[in-house]
Design an enzyme around this catalytic site. Structure first.
Site, PDB file in Angstrom:
ATOM      1  N   ARG A 220       0.851  -1.194   0.000  1.00  0.00           N
ATOM      2  CA  ARG A 220       0.000   0.000   0.000  1.00  0.00           C
ATOM      3  C   ARG A 220       0.883   1.239   0.000  1.00  0.00           C
ATOM      4  O   ARG A 220       1.530   1.546   1.000  1.00  0.00           O
ATOM      5  CB  ARG A 220      -0.944   0.022   1.206  1.00  0.00           C
ATOM      6  CG  ARG A 220      -1.804   1.290   1.240  1.00  0.00           C
ATOM      7  CD  ARG A 220      -3.010   1.199   2.143  1.00  0.00           C
ATOM      8  NE  ARG A 220      -2.677   1.123   3.542  1.00  0.00           N
ATOM      9  CZ  ARG A 220      -3.573   1.219   4.537  1.00  0.00           C
ATOM     10  NH1 ARG A 220      -4.861   1.374   4.242  1.00  0.00           N
ATOM     11  NH2 ARG A 220      -3.202   1.120   5.791  1.00  0.00           N
TER      12      ARG A 220
ATOM     13  N   ASP B 121      -3.927   3.164  14.114  1.00  0.00           N
ATOM     14  CA  ASP B 121      -3.078   3.715  13.069  1.00  0.00           C
ATOM     15  C   ASP B 121      -3.564   5.119  12.760  1.00  0.00           C
ATOM     16  O   ASP B 121      -4.377   5.679  13.505  1.00  0.00           O
ATOM     17  CB  ASP B 121      -3.051   2.807  11.837  1.00  0.00           C
ATOM     18  CG  ASP B 121      -4.402   2.704  11.133  1.00  0.00           C
ATOM     19  OD1 ASP B 121      -5.352   3.420  11.511  1.00  0.00           O
ATOM     20  OD2 ASP B 121      -4.500   1.907  10.186  1.00  0.00           O
TER      21      ASP B 121
END
Length: 530
Positions: free
Chosen positions: A162, A445
């Site tokens: 990603r 996160d």
């Protein structure tokens, strides 16, 4: 280190990593910048224009100009890559060496090595992460501790990458005097070093694409893919990409996003935490669209249910994979009762996803892989996926995606305290170079930190009162900051001193209490990183 025309590396290259930034690698990255950065900037400006219209009262809907694409039944995405046919459980985490080994060995079908939300984008993390990816693909990656040596098992997960979102810059590399896009930096280096390696091993360069807000942003990625494949002499269609539907605007353009990427598409993912952040961000100035405590916005509330069911229907109609959301629980080695309650909730969530037709799901910790696998095994059996589950019973109207009511939802002091504490702890760790942080038995996160700080901003901005009575004000938030920092200090003991708490607090107040809403907390925070 060799240099290339118009390219300047603005930081010291970590020792032993010079080949990552070779002249040929930088030439590809520079070519991507020169070809695509003007379009990227124009699309970011388009985001700002759209936000102004939302602030003025516009409501999103399905696009009239792309109705033909949605109504046509004669197109599908590219045939699935062989090692992506079965994605029933995927694990995610930063491209850190030990993490990568454990994740690839976890028993999950796929590991997404993350340069985005679970990665603090220090220069060291980014360049070392590229090295780690090469070593993982070559199966030479190891990690040494005094107790043991970590190395790959014979059977490992399929690797996906990603890159960062279109909005994030990479200030350590300038092309023609301008910082390059973080997306193009991460993608370009990985492709240069690994695309041919992967194809020769019978796999391919596979990606997750984050934070898209429109099909035009997907079109840009598709153009980048075609350009890069030509530049590297690779067959067109070698790249496969799964798009995270993690913004409310993208939810209205799922079909168009698949269409734009159809020769490279592997499907869509329900990026639940960023999606909730997007709901708050896009409608932050609308007092009738305020969300309650984060913990109350579950996947079973009507607007989240509409979003996920629409995603499954859209994907399977086009023979693409529909991937479920993250289970962020971190099992405790000290409290079996916490584990029992949390694992029950994880199982219930995965049962819902599997029965709704999802082809797989995400977990944040290796200990959750068996739980999620068992659930999907019970539904899939020997099938690699359930794309044949068409969900023709699903019909979603715009109002269903935009009705943010949560039955019985409230804003509480506990919810406010949790948001403040999580944001402060996450920012302190992020500034220390760690973008995936275990807080209160959850893996936090950047996406969950974004929910925390944006809720504080929204509640204060819209004069929300806590269920206990007091309004959410800047003074109340600062008072809670003092109290929560004292709790953190007591909990960490001597370790408290290693973190930049004053700086984390200033950053939090910048993104949670200022009059102007920062689109992403990582933008001002990035200026504080090495």
């Amino acid at each position: 280190m060799a240099t290339t025309r118009g390219v300047e590396v603005k930081a010291r290259v970590p020792a032993g990593l010079e080949e990552i930034l070779s002249a040929d690698a930088l030439n590809l990255v520079a070519a991507l910048h020169r070809e695509f950065d003007p379009t990227r900037r124009a699309l970011l400006a388009r985001r700002a224009e759209r936000q102004a219209r939302l602030d003025a009262g516009e409501r999103p809907g399905f696009l009239e100009e792309t109705r033909e694409i949605r109504e046509r039944g004669d197109w599908k995405v590219a045939p699935v890559a062989p090692d992506l046919r079965d994605r029933r459980v995927e694990i995610t985490g930063p491209a850190e060496r030990k993490m990568m080994i454990n994740a690839l060995n976890s028993g999950a079908r796929v590991f997404m090595a993350d340069f985005e939300d679970s990665n603090s984008p220090t220069w060291e993390n980014l360049v070392q992460g590229q090295r780690n990816a090469i070593d993982a693909i070559e199966r030479t990656i190891t990690f040494e501790t005094p107790e043991r040596t970590y190395r790959l098992n014979e059977e490992i997960a399929t690797l996906l990458i990603r890159p960062r979102g279109w909005h994030l810059p990479e200030r350590h590399l300038e092309v023609d005097g301008e910082p390059i896009s973080g997306s193009l930096f991460d993608f370009g280096l990985f492709m240069f070093h690994n695309a041919r390696r992967l194809l020769q091993k019978g796999s391919g360069p596979y990606f997750y694409l984050p934070k898209l807000e429109s099909h035009l942003e997907a079109r840009l990625w598709n153009d980048v893919f075609k350009f890069t494949q030509d530049a590297l002499g690779l067959p067109q269609g070698s790249i496969r990409a799964t798009v995270l539907i993690e913004t409310i605007l993208a939810a209205f353009e799922m079909e168009e996003i698949l269409y734009e990427l159809r020769e490279h598409s592997s499907g869509l993912n329900a990026g639940r935490w960023d999606y909730i952040f997007s709901l708050i961000k896009k409608f932050r100035n609308h007092s009738d669209m305020v969300l309650p405590d984060r913990a109350q916005v579950t996947m079973t509330v009507p607007f989240m249910r509409a979003y996920t069911e629409l995603l499954v229907r859209t994907c399977h109609r086009r023979e693409a994979h529909a991937m479920g959301g993250m289970a962020a629980f971190i099992p405790s080695r000290k409290d079996p009762e916490v584990n029992k309650v949390a694992l029950t909730k994880v199982r219930e969530d995965k049962v819902r996803e599997a029965n709704d037709g999802f082809d797989g799901t995400w977990v944040a910790h290796p200990d959750l892989v068996p739980v999620a696998t068992e659930v999907f095994d019970s539904v899939l059996g020997e099938r690699p996926n359930q794309v044949e589950c068409q969900r023709e019973d699903v019909s979603v109207e715009p109002d269903q995606l935009l009705d943010f009511r949560v039955p019985g939802g409230t804003v509480t002091e506990a919810g406010l305290r949790n948001n403040v504490s999580v944001a402060l702890q996450y920012l302190a760790s992020w500034l220390d170079g760690n973008g995936a942080v275990a807080i209160f038995n959850l893996m936090e996160d950047a996406a969950t930190a974004e929910i925390s700080r944006s809720q504080v901003w929204q509640w204060q901005r819209n004069g929300v009162r806590l269920a206990e009575g007091p309004p959410v004000t800047a003074d109340l938030v600062r008072e809670i900051e003092d109290e929560e920092l004292e709790k953190i200090k007591e909990s960490l003991g001597d370790a408290y001193g290693r973190y930049r708490w004053d700086e984390a607090r200033r950053l939090f107040e910048t993104v949670a209490l200022a009059d102007r809403f920062d689109e992403f907390l990582t933008l001002p925070a990035y200026q504080k990183l090495d």
